[in-house]
Design an enzyme around this catalytic site. Structure first.
Site, PDB file in Angstrom:
ATOM      1  N   ASP A 131       2.575   5.565  -6.267  1.00  0.00           N
ATOM      2  CA  ASP A 131       1.313   4.757  -5.429  1.00  0.00           C
ATOM      3  C   ASP A 131       2.018   4.152  -4.330  1.00  0.00           C
ATOM      4  OD1 ASP A 131      -0.970   2.842  -4.939  1.00  0.00           O
ATOM      5  OD2 ASP A 131      -1.399   4.058  -6.978  1.00  0.00           O
ATOM      6  N   HIS A 383      -2.534  -1.809  -3.348  1.00  0.00           N
ATOM      7  CA  HIS A 383      -2.988  -1.017  -4.441  1.00  0.00           C
ATOM      8  C   HIS A 383      -2.160  -0.548  -5.574  1.00  0.00           C
ATOM      9  CE1 HIS A 383      -4.658   3.240  -5.578  1.00  0.00           C
ATOM     10  NE2 HIS A 383      -5.618   2.810  -4.836  1.00  0.00           N
ATOM     11  N   SER A 574      -9.287   5.159  -8.180  1.00  0.00           N
ATOM     12  CA  SER A 574      -8.015   4.808  -8.643  1.00  0.00           C
ATOM     13  C   SER A 574      -7.880   3.681  -9.618  1.00  0.00           C
ATOM     14  CB  SER A 574      -7.772   4.092  -7.164  1.00  0.00           C
ATOM     15  OG  SER A 574      -7.376   5.134  -6.080  1.00  0.00           O
TER      16      SER A 574
END
Length: 588
Positions: A131, A383, A574
């Site tokens: 990520d 994220h 996600s």
């Protein structure tokens, strides 16, 4: 602002919080008229502020905002109303909340597994998170449920933090302080950690803005400009005041002839005139200088440009520690390294640092090519930390904020290249998968993707196939957020090798994370129904592939400290992929 009464409701996320109701009368605005602390459950992921003005405390007003709050009608005691606040809506669901709706677990039945087998929490399982990278100091991502380090390592697979350290310098003999010239040209004063005289050190340099996330860079640029502009506006005001004073003095130099001048000789009068002329000339020169300075201050504001702090790096071999390569970074960007701490590669001593200047960005270092390449590893955004928190955050036994598999360990692989706006490259993906194999990871989560036409082709597809079929790694990936149209499934979700996860939202999640209320009908209220998120990408792909499974696609999970908040609610595929990956960790 002229209302007689105003109610301010500030609702915080996640609950069980103490909630205070303020009733403020404008005639005594400094006096708190009504305060009642209660245990509440808030049905939303974000802080909301409701301003309800000009409401009379009567039954109609109370019904107006039901079921959020029951207001105290006139003449009703505070004790009586305190038993009504949130009584009906909160008590019905308070038990459900203890199962943690922040990171949903009931939908996948993993909560039932944990209740029956508390040790089935992912312990012994290694998850590679491919990520944006993770905040090594984020809440809930420090230890596993068994007390092991949460992070196996933090690797930058993009190369955006690589620093060339091929330049060298020799440590010269010195009586007191040891100084060398850094790669930036700045003189560096070394500390007690410096290697002995005659040793060779490697030099590098890096701009702070090149290694921190774009969101943090934007914040620092804004904050530093505000300080700069405020300071210079103050200087402009002071300079303008000086100009006004000088102009006043210049004007005072032209004085009419007085009676006392008649008593002076011609020579004295001439001397006085010359003196005043000189004084005026000097004042005019000072005024011209002040005007020029004022113009420069104004131009500096208009032409403001912030390149950011420029930091030197010194890399050396520590003969007192088995010739281990260590790095010292000039975090203050002032050349004074006397109190700096040498960093080893993260996996060796688990050292991490924090960049200064208000960034709050955590970093670690990796060293390659026998010291010729230094990698400063930071996250490229929030994220990755959020994804890791969903999969494996651990806040303690039975804590409602725990991730799905609090016992699992995480290998953080940064594939989001900050030079490309945190987009990934094929090279970065392949490096990350190879790292997952090296660290013997059981699972991989990849919450990244983009549209594609022929997904099952190319080098990346081949390595994903090898990871699942030859290396024994189970890969979970997000389906994408390009729905609800058909054939909106993108890569790598469209690959055959990974398990592709779509986003699902339950009725409980609708209430807890979005404050969704049932729609009123003639017969009462319509029941909320579980469904897929509207944005979840669908199939089929040109070769007929569909998402394999769905998992809860929303969560309130930890995010990096540089975001200046401890947690956040994100939704998307996600978020569904790490939830499914965490379930797999618990099953394993």
């Amino acid at each position: 602002k002229n209302d007689d009464r105003r109610l301010v409701f500030i609702f915080e996320v996640l609950a069980h919080l103490e909630f205070t109701v303020f009733y403020i009368d404008k005639s005594t605005t400094t006096q708190l008229q009504y305060s009642n602390k209660i245990l509440m459950r808030y049905h939303s992921s974000r802080a909301l502020v409701y301003w309800i003005s000009s409401l009379a405390f009567d039954a109609k007003s109370a019904a107006f905002i039901s079921p959020l709050l029951v207001l105290r009608p006139a003449g009703v005691s505070r004790q009586a109303v305190s038993t009504q606040v949130f009584a009906s809506s909160m008590l019905e669901t308070s038990n459900a909340y203890t199962s943690s709706r922040s990171i949903p677990k009931e939908e996948t039945k993993i909560l039932d597994l944990l209740k029956g087998q508390p040790t089935a929490d992912g312990r012994g399982v290694k998850i590679a998170i491919l990520d944006t990278g993770c905040d090594l100091a984020a809440a809930g991502l420090q230890k596993t449920s068994q007390g092991l380090p949460k992070y196996l390592n933090f690797l930058d697979c993009t190369g955006d933090g690589d620093i060339d350290t091929t330049a060298t310098a020799k440590i010269l003999e010195a009586n007191e302080t040891i100084s060398i010239k850094g790669k930036s040209g700045r003189s560096l004063t070394l500390g007690e950690w410096a290697p002995k005289s005659g040793s060779e050190v490697r030099l590098g340099s890096i701009r702070l803005y090149d290694v921190i996330p774009g969101s943090v860079k934007s914040r620092l640029l804004r904050e530093r400009k505000e300080v700069f502009v405020t300071d210079h506006r103050q200087l402009i005001a002071q300079t303008q005041q000086t100009l006004d004073e000088l102009q006043s003095k210049i004007n005072s130099c032209v004085v009419a002839k007085t009676d006392s001048d008649d008593d002076k000789t011609d020579e004295e009068q001439k001397a006085d005139k010359e003196k005043k002329a000189d004084e005026k000339k000097q004042l005019i020169q000072q005024r011209n200088d002040a005007e020029m300075l004022l113009g420069q201050f104004q131009a500096l504001i208009e032409l403001y440009d912030d390149a950011g702090p420029y930091m030197d790096v010194v890399l050396f071999q520590d003969e007192n520690d088995e010739d281990d390569y260590k790095v010292v970074i000039d975090l203050k960007a002032d050349g004074n390294l006397t109190e700096s701490i040498p960093f080893s590669a993260f996996a060796k001593k688990r050292q991490m640092g924090e960049f200064l200047f208000g960034s709050a960005v955590t970093f670690c270092i990796q060293i390659y090519d026998e010291g010729k390449t230094l990698s400063i590893v930071t996250d490229a955004g929030s994220h990755g930390t959020h994804v890791a928190g969903i999969a494996a955050a651990n806040f303690g036994a039975d804590n409602i904020k725990n991730g799905v598999a609090p016992g699992a360990q995480v290998l953080a692989c940064k594939i989001g290249d900050q030079r490309l706006g945190s987009s990934e490259t094929g090279t970065g993906l392949i490096r990350a998968l190879i790292a997952a194999k090296k660290y013997d990871c059981d699972l991989v989560n990849l919450s990244y993707g983009e549209p594609s036409w022929q997904p099952d082709s190319g080098r990346v597809s081949e390595v994903f196939a090898d990871a699942t079929k030859k290396w024994g790694i189970t890969v979970f990936t997000s389906a994408g957020n390009d729905g609800p149209a058909l054939s909106s499934l993108g890569s790598p979700g469209a690959l055959s090798a990974p398990i592709t996860v779509g986003a699902y939202v339950s009725s409980d999640m609708m209430v807890d994370q979005y404050s969704t209320l049932p729609a009123p009908t003639e017969d009462g209220e319509e029941t909320l129904r579980d469904s897929s998120y509207y944005f979840s990408s669908r199939g089929p792909t040109p070769d007929g592939l569909l998402p394999d499974i769905c998992a809860p696609g929303g969560a309130i999970a930890p995010i990096p400290r540089h975001a200046l908040q401890g947690k956040a609610q994100y939704h998307g595929t996600s978020m569904s992929s790490p939830n499914a990956c965490g379930v797999a960790a618990c099953v394993l």
